[in-house]
Design an enzyme around this catalytic site. Sequence first.
Site, PDB file in Angstrom:
ATOM      1  N   GLY A 266      11.315  27.101  -4.762  1.00  0.00           N
ATOM      2  CA  GLY A 266      11.267  26.982  -6.222  1.00  0.00           C
ATOM      3  C   GLY A 266      12.581  26.501  -6.811  1.00  0.00           C
ATOM      4  N   CYS A 267      13.671  27.035  -6.304  1.00  0.00           N
ATOM      5  CA  CYS A 267      14.991  26.669  -6.839  1.00  0.00           C
ATOM      6  C   CYS A 267      15.345  25.223  -6.503  1.00  0.00           C
ATOM      7  CB  CYS A 267      16.059  27.626  -6.324  1.00  0.00           C
ATOM      8  SG  CYS A 267      15.769  29.329  -6.865  1.00  0.00           S
ATOM      9  N   THR A 268      14.943  24.773  -5.323  1.00  0.00           N
ATOM     10  CA  THR A 268      15.180  23.382  -4.947  1.00  0.00           C
ATOM     11  C   THR A 268      14.340  22.455  -5.831  1.00  0.00           C
ATOM     12  OG1 THR A 268      15.730  24.013  -2.684  1.00  0.00           O
ATOM     13  CG2 THR A 268      15.090  21.715  -3.048  1.00  0.00           C
TER      14      THR A 268
ATOM     15  N   ALA B  92      16.044  22.411  -9.291  1.00  0.00           N
ATOM     16  CA  ALA B  92      17.288  21.629  -9.276  1.00  0.00           C
ATOM     17  C   ALA B  92      16.990  20.136  -9.177  1.00  0.00           C
ATOM     18  CB  ALA B  92      18.179  22.080  -8.120  1.00  0.00           C
TER      19      ALA B  92
ATOM     20  N   LYS C 225      18.269  31.439  -6.049  1.00  0.00           N
ATOM     21  CA  LYS C 225      18.971  31.180  -4.792  1.00  0.00           C
ATOM     22  C   LYS C 225      18.906  29.710  -4.379  1.00  0.00           C
ATOM     23  CE  LYS C 225      20.023  33.530  -0.607  1.00  0.00           C
ATOM     24  NZ  LYS C 225      21.390  33.098  -0.721  1.00  0.00           N
TER      25      LYS C 225
END
Length: 151
Positions: free
Chosen positions: A45-47, A50, A40
């Site tokens: 974690g995803c930030t 990325a 998401k």
Amino acid sequence: MALQVGDKIPNFSAKDSNGNDFDSMSVVGKKSVVFYFYPKDNTPGCTAQACSFRDQYEDFKCLGAEVIGISSDSVNSHQKFVSQHKLPFILLSDNDKKIRTLFGVKPNLFGLLAGRVTYVVDKNGIIQLIFDSMLATNHIPRALEMIKKLV
């Protein structure tokens, strides 16, 4: 059935973060590609993942590889995520989860969270590495290491 190392990446299409149509054949079979599936936009974690890909993006580009992130977030969500974190690579919206299903990316945490899996594909479109780990920032060095082996 999930894709395995040695399989050819199947054709797929999706909308990118600008709302444009993306066709996998525009890159697959032409250059090495890192496809990374993540749960998401704008989650910790995803930030981190990325931004780590962003910070090493030039290393991938110098080796002739492309990085493409895929999640089920909307085009609008991706636009904000790209803008907020200055992401230089393509994000694809897989809101119907067709690409995730095509690759065989399984959910994690008892099905509560979309899977986090990275696929490194050589310039012939053949999968050379599948890295499945919820540890977000571990994906970048593993992907870069494989890309270096392919050059």
